[in-house]
Design an enzyme around this catalytic site. Structure first.
Site, PDB file in Angstrom:
ATOM      1  N   GLN A 127       0.821  -1.105   0.219  1.00  0.00           N
ATOM      2  CA  GLN A 127      -0.079   0.029  -0.056  1.00  0.00           C
ATOM      3  C   GLN A 127       1.032   1.156   0.065  1.00  0.00           C
ATOM      4  OE1 GLN A 127      -3.449  -0.086   2.704  1.00  0.00           O
ATOM      5  NE2 GLN A 127      -3.535  -2.159   2.675  1.00  0.00           N
TER       6      GLN A 127
ATOM      7  N   ALA B 214       6.536   7.287  11.062  1.00  0.00           N
ATOM      8  CA  ALA B 214       7.331   6.599  11.991  1.00  0.00           C
ATOM      9  C   ALA B 214       8.726   6.798  11.791  1.00  0.00           C
ATOM     10  CB  ALA B 214       7.165   4.694  11.213  1.00  0.00           C
ATOM     11  N   ALA B 215       9.512   6.716  12.682  1.00  0.00           N
ATOM     12  CA  ALA B 215      10.791   7.117  12.667  1.00  0.00           C
ATOM     13  C   ALA B 215      11.518   6.160  11.967  1.00  0.00           C
ATOM     14  CB  ALA B 215      11.423   7.214  14.038  1.00  0.00           C
TER      15      ALA B 215
ATOM     16  N   ASP C  86      -1.227  -9.647  10.111  1.00  0.00           N
ATOM     17  CA  ASP C  86      -0.554  -9.590   8.593  1.00  0.00           C
ATOM     18  C   ASP C  86       1.056  -9.626   9.180  1.00  0.00           C
ATOM     19  OD1 ASP C  86       0.052  -8.891   6.278  1.00  0.00           O
ATOM     20  OD2 ASP C  86       0.223  -6.937   6.514  1.00  0.00           O
TER      21      ASP C  86
HETATM   22  N1  LIG Z   1      10.180   2.899  10.133  1.00  0.00           N
HETATM   23  C1  LIG Z   1      10.492   2.390   8.984  1.00  0.00           C
HETATM   24  N2  LIG Z   1      11.790   2.903   8.633  1.00  0.00           N
HETATM   25  C2  LIG Z   1      12.278   2.413   7.225  1.00  0.00           C
HETATM   26  N3  LIG Z   1      11.811   1.379   6.906  1.00  0.00           N
HETATM   27  C3  LIG Z   1      10.674   0.881   7.115  1.00  0.00           C
HETATM   28  C4  LIG Z   1      10.029   1.468   8.453  1.00  0.00           C
HETATM   29  N4  LIG Z   1       9.192   0.763   8.488  1.00  0.00           N
HETATM   30  C5  LIG Z   1       8.930  -0.278   7.500  1.00  0.00           C
HETATM   31  N5  LIG Z   1       9.942   0.016   6.628  1.00  0.00           N
HETATM   32  C6  LIG Z   1      10.439  -0.950   5.423  1.00  0.00           C
HETATM   33  O1  LIG Z   1       9.469  -0.726   4.418  1.00  0.00           O
HETATM   34  C7  LIG Z   1       8.724  -1.963   4.349  1.00  0.00           C
HETATM   35  C8  LIG Z   1       7.233  -1.699   3.984  1.00  0.00           C
HETATM   36  O2  LIG Z   1       6.749  -1.360   5.064  1.00  0.00           O
HETATM   37  P1  LIG Z   1       5.422  -1.861   5.664  1.00  0.00           P
HETATM   38  O3  LIG Z   1       5.695  -3.422   6.017  1.00  0.00           O
HETATM   39  O4  LIG Z   1       5.118  -1.088   6.831  1.00  0.00           O
HETATM   40  O5  LIG Z   1       4.585  -1.651   4.492  1.00  0.00           O
HETATM   41  P2  LIG Z   1       3.482  -2.323   3.724  1.00  0.00           P
HETATM   42  O6  LIG Z   1       2.948  -1.769   2.713  1.00  0.00           O
HETATM   43  O7  LIG Z   1       2.609  -2.856   4.967  1.00  0.00           O
HETATM   44  O8  LIG Z   1       4.253  -3.721   3.179  1.00  0.00           O
HETATM   45  P3  LIG Z   1       3.681  -5.080   3.128  1.00  0.00           P
HETATM   46  O9  LIG Z   1       2.663  -4.946   2.353  1.00  0.00           O
HETATM   47  O10 LIG Z   1       4.835  -5.742   2.423  1.00  0.00           O
HETATM   48  O11 LIG Z   1       3.284  -5.488   4.389  1.00  0.00           O
HETATM   49  C9  LIG Z   1       9.184  -2.784   5.420  1.00  0.00           C
HETATM   50  O12 LIG Z   1       9.419  -4.105   4.935  1.00  0.00           O
HETATM   51  C10 LIG Z   1      10.523  -2.160   6.036  1.00  0.00           C
HETATM   52  O13 LIG Z   1      11.491  -2.971   5.339  1.00  0.00           O
HETATM   53 MN   LIG Z   2       2.122  -4.542   5.675  1.00  0.00          MN
END
Ligand SMILES: Nc1ncnc2c1ncn2[C@@H]1O[C@H](COP(=O)(O)OP(=O)(O)OP(=O)(O)O)[C@@H](O)[C@H]1O
Ligand SMILES: [Mn+2]
Length: 969
Positions: A658, A777-778, A849
């Site tokens: 997303q 998010a930091a 998830d």
């Molecule tokens: N605070 C952060 N700072 C930097 N990178 C981050 C942070 N949080 C997440 N990420 C990176 O970004 C990627 C995607 O983040 P996140 O999983 O929250 O998104 P998502 O859209 O839910 O992804 P997915 O659908 O694959 O679960 C994570 O796998 C991680 O590597």
């Molecule tokens: Mn996710």
């Protein structure tokens, strides 16, 4: 050519089809094709005289082309495919309507009276036509009958609809339908009463006809063989369905018959075969007569039989024997044959059987006799005056003799009452000398049939209800434990007044409704449940899922069934914390941050620069065992920066499902932003999977706070912030993102970015009018090179299948944890306990998830897993998804430090909801969580504690491996 054959040809069949169809019929109904053809022709003649309309329709059918071959409506109004499709949809209704009209006595027989007039070649249609006259004559118009009849019609409609849609397969269907049609023609409306009765016929006929050769012994063997084969071929299902009721009815009728036969013997003192002419025989059911005949045919009554007539004592075993030998569903046809046999025809039937015997000494006998009995089952319509006369005479004589023997027959009469219950008012009628009744014998037959079938249906329904209730009772008893378990877990269940019937209903819903929706609606919102029970119901629901599902069939029984005390403080768990008795379950594995806990700065030999941002310093302070220290003040500083600092640049984050934005602040500070899509109280859409659920920005914020409150400190700080979409995103956005901006019809500025889900115009993120809330998010450190900047990605052992239909191994393997325990890094060190913590954490947030997790590569395996990506938490405040707790339940494992925290939340001084609420109140977008989510936290805390208590009980000291839970349900 038989009617069936004709129909087959009309339906586009070939000779091969005919043979095939006939073979099918032979399989089902035993009679040979030739025999069938003869009989059918005869019946057709009879039916023609009864229902000239039917013949008209048949005649017209012959001229109908492909449409009728396909079973399409013959009306000209269906000329194109759409009409055809319409026809498909409307055919069932048409048939029912037509049938209802018949039922109501309306004449809908004229072709073209309805634009949806069904094609005559469709057996359903044929039913409508063929049955028109007989139906009205014989149908007793009770609701039960109507219902029964209608349902049959629906079945036919269903088959016909399939026919239309599957023309290849249609041939077989046609054959079946024609077979039905044949029987329908034979028995008129009787066939519309249900196929179980039809199915019983061949056996009846087979047995009644005897099918014996002159060699009685051989006959006996053969008949038994045939019976057996018939049982095993096509009638077993029907027989097994109606067995209990049929047996009882049969016993009733046997006893009655025996008594009556005793009376008869007293009167006639004859053991001649003419005994069948006795008026008492009028009470005999078809099978009884058949059995009697059979015994006589076997000679000397050497086979115990009821008409051996020595008395009820002897008769009883034979009745029992017959229950074994005869298909019980014959009772569904209690009076069709007796009707035929009531007068002269009784003797005639016997004779005919003998004729059959002489002519058929092969297994085909069964077919022949079955057909002949079919034929003779409608004697009234055969118009055999001689028979009728004999019948009347015997009826009268029986009536008078019966009166004479009133006292003797008292018992019999009372038993006749039973027969009345099962086969209509026949018992009374038999004693009634009123000739009018005799004249109306055909009607009576039908009425009796109808009533007996009705009663049978009612009894079957009652049996079904009783059965279901018993089943529920058992299930409820079984699950009662879980319900109590639920009660404890749900805390508020008592207050909601749940339990008893409500509990049963609850289990029903859980078992059936939830299961049926398991693929898609496990995340279904239950607003209604929430409003009724404040969410407790759903909580218990999930708790039951824990016991029945997560705990698995092998262990659910051992889960606590005690009704919890209102304020269970889990003293037992507190005791266990103090002793080492359950150290295999409650593991003292709190990360010792004081020892061997290097920072990233140390590991990477980096030093914070003089003007290093809070974030950079924060990142460098990340240790091997936690992201930040318990007293680390930098967290708040980092949060503050993300909230206050001006945004300099906005870039869409690649990857993930997303839309996420990388927000860049001055001084190289970055945050990962997830935009708000919904209001706080928006729950997970019922048809969304956990992996297609929208992400919620507030969930990210709340998860960070929860992680911190739990003392894990494995989630990066997240803050909420409201942006001006125009000035803080659009004007700062990179080019790729800019391309996705647009102005909505309501003149709001929107964008959708690019991602694999929900990144299109219809899922755009819009300002309101141009303000947009988001979570920030930091940013994780990117000191290292590489794709993940020094992070290692791990597949979560308890990840879900992420498939609409497939299950993950842990969902079906009760010993899954044992498997995991053997695999590095879970076989050693902290990782497995970290997964337990993660499960607790995810269960509290409701986040399903958790497919992957990340660690800092530099720390090797002895480091904590990062708690990232919580956007799909806090979606169902009224549902507790216990499968998230699977790791804890299956491994029966929890960190002592985590349990301490949970007990703290549960026992106070402050419940988790309050701690969360206070913590979240610091956030700019407070209130971050909808109140039900906060309440869910407390509820789920209780559920986890109860689960741990249960697993402790399942794993007493000495039994180290507690991984036996099965999540298959
Ligand atoms: N605070 C952060 N700072 C930097 N990178 C981050 C942070 N949080 C997440 N990420 C990176 O970004 C990627 C995607 O983040 P996140 O999983 O929250 O998104 P998502 O859209 O839910 O992804 P997915 O659908 O694959 O679960 C994570 O796998 C991680 O590597
Ligand atoms: Mn996710």
């Amino acid at each position: 050519m038989s009617l069936a054959s004709r129909t087959s040809v009309k339906s586009g069949g070939s000779e091969v089809d005919l043979r095939h169809r006939n073979a099918s019929i032979r399989n089902l109904f035993a009679p040979s094709p030739a025999e069938m053809a003869k009989k059918k022709e005869a019946r057709r003649q009879r039916s023609r005289s009864q229902s000239s309309f039917s013949l008209q329709r048949i005649g017209q059918d012959d001229g109908i082309g492909n449409r009728s071959q396909m079973g399409l409506p013959s009306s000209n109004s269906f000329d194109d495919y759409d009409d055809y499709a319409l026809g498909i949809n409307q055919l069932p209704m048409t048939a029912n309507q037509s049938a209802v009209r018949q039922y109501n006595g309306q004449d809908n027989n004229e072709l073209g009276s309805s634009p949806y007039a069904p094609a005559p070649v469709i057996p359903r249609t044929s039913h409508n036509g063929w049955h028109q006259s007989t139906f009205e004559l014989a149908m007793s118009r009770t609701p039960v009958e109507h219902k029964n009849w209608k349902s049959t019609s629906q079945l036919e409609n269903f088959i016909n609809s399939n026919d239309l849609l599957q023309q290849d397969y249609g041939q077989d269907q046609d054959q079946e339908q024609q077979h039905e049609k044949d029987t329908c023609v034979d028995f008129g409306n009787e066939m519309t009463w249900g196929k179980s009765a039809e199915k019983s016929l061949p056996l009846n006929h087979h047995l009644q006809g005897g099918g014996f050769s002159r060699d009685d012994q051989w006959d006996l063997d053969m008949q038994l063989e045939q019976r057996e084969s018939l049982h095993s071929q096509s009638y077993r299902p029907a027989a097994s369905q109606s067995t209990p009721l049929a047996e009882r009815l049969q016993r009733f009728r046997y006893r009655q018959q025996l008594q009556l036969q005793q009376q008869q013997q007293q009167q006639q003192l004859s053991t001649d075969i003419d005994a069948y002419d006795t008026p008492f025989a009028g009470h005999l059911s078809a099978e009884q007569i058949g059995e009697t005949n059979w015994q006589r045919a076997n000679g000397n009554w050497n086979f115990e039989g009821p008409v051996g007539g020595t008395g009820p004592v002897e008769a009883e075993p034979s009745a029992e024997q017959e229950q074994e030998e005869l298909p019980p569903d014959r009772v569904l046809y209690p009076d069709s044959e007796p009707e035929e046999e009531e007068a002269g025809p009784r003797r005639r039937v016997v004779i005919r059987r003998r004729i059959v015997r002489t002519t058929r000494t092969t297994p085909e006998v069964a077919k022949g006799t079955a057909t002949s009995t079919n034929d003779s089952s409608n004697p009234g319509r055969n118009g055999n005056g001689e028979r009728n006369l004999g019948w009347l005479t015997r009826l009268r004589s029986f009536g008078s003799s019966n009166r004479k023997n009133q006292a003797t027959a008292a018992l019999a009469t009372s038993q006749v009452g039973n027969q009345i219950a099962s086969s209509g008012a026949k018992g009374n009628n038999c004693c009634n000398t009123n000739p009018i009744m005799a004249v109306l014998r055909t009607m009576k037959l039908k009425e009796r049939l109808v009533i007996s079938l009705g009663v049978t249906l009612v009894l079957l329904t009652l049996l079904l209800i009783v059965d279901v209730q018993m089943d529920f009772g058992v299930a409820n008893r079984h699950l009662l434990q879980q319900q109590h378990h639920k009660i404890r877990l749900g805390n508020d269940y008592d207050a909601t007044g749940g339990g008893g019937g409500g509990g049963m209903l609850h289990e029903f819903k859980r078992k059936f409704l939830q299961k049926s929706n398991s693929s898609g609606s496990k995340e279904a919102s239950t607003q209604a449940a929430a409003s009724q029970s404040g969410g407790a119901t759903s909580g218990q629901d999930a708790a039951a899922g824990a016991s029945g599902g997560a705990a698995g069939p092998g262990t659910s029984g051992s889960i606590s069934t005690r009704k919890p005390t209102p304020h269970d403080r889990y003293v037992d768990l507190q005791k266990h914390l103090l002793s080492d008795e359950y150290s295999h379950v409650i593991v003292d594995n709190a990360p010792d941050v004081a020892r061997d806990n290097p920072t990233l700065a140390e590991m990477l030999h980096r030093k914070a620069s003089a003007n290093a941002s809070n974030l950079e310093r924060f990142q460098l302070r990340i240790t091997k065992k936690e992201l930040y220290g318990e007293q680390d003040t930098l967290v708040d500083a980092v949060l503050r920066d993300m909230i206050k600092l001006p945004i300099q640049h906005v870039v869409q984050k690649e990857g993930g499902t997303q839309l996420k934005l990388i927000i860049e602040y001055p001084n190289d500070i970055k945050a990962l932003m997830k935009p708000m899509r919904f209001p706080r109280d928006q729950q997970t859409l019922p048809n969304h999977f956990y992996f297609t659920d929208y992400e919620r920005h507030n969930a990210e914020i709340a998860a960070f706070h929860l992680d911190r409150i739990l003392g894990f400190r494995r989630a990066m700080p997240v803050a909420g912030r409201t942006l001006n979409i125009t000035t803080e995103i659009y004007q700062l956005a990179e080019e790729n993102l800019l391309k996705t901006f647009f102005v909505s019809p309501s003149l709001n500025l929107c964008f959708h970015g690019k991602c694999s889900y929900y990144c299109d115009t219809s899922h755009a993120i819009c300002g309101n009018p141009d303000m947009l809330e988001g979570s920030f998010a930091a940013f994780l450190p990117n000191f290292e090179s590489g794709n993940r900047k020094g992070r290692k990605l791990w597949r979560h052992p308890w990840r879900r299948s992420y498939h609409k239909r497939k299950k993950a191994q842990w969902e079906t393997d009760a010993n899954y944890c044992a498997l995991v325990r053997d695999i590095p890094p879970y076989d050693d060190g902290r990782r497995l306990y970290d997964l337990m913590d993660m499960a607790v954490f995810d269960f509290l947030t409701g986040n399903m998830d958790r497919h992957h997790y990340e660690t800092f590569k530099v720390y090797g395996n002895e480091t904590f897993p990062l708690h990232l990506d919580h956007g799909r938490g806090f979606g169902r405040p009224f549902h507790d998804e216990l499968s998230i707790l699977a790791p804890v339940l299956q491994c029966c494992l929890v960190r002592k430090s985590t349990l301490v925290k949970l007990l703290e939340f549960h026992n106070g001084p402050k419940p988790l909801s309050q701690l969360m609420s206070e913590s979240l109140s610091q956030d700019p977008v407070s209130p971050v969580l909808w109140q039900p989510h906060l309440e869910a936290l407390d509820r789920r805390t209780g559920i986890i504690l109860q689960s741990i208590r249960d697993c402790i009980k399942r794993n007493p000291p000495g039994d180290v491996d507690g991984s036996e839970a099965d999540l298959s349900s």
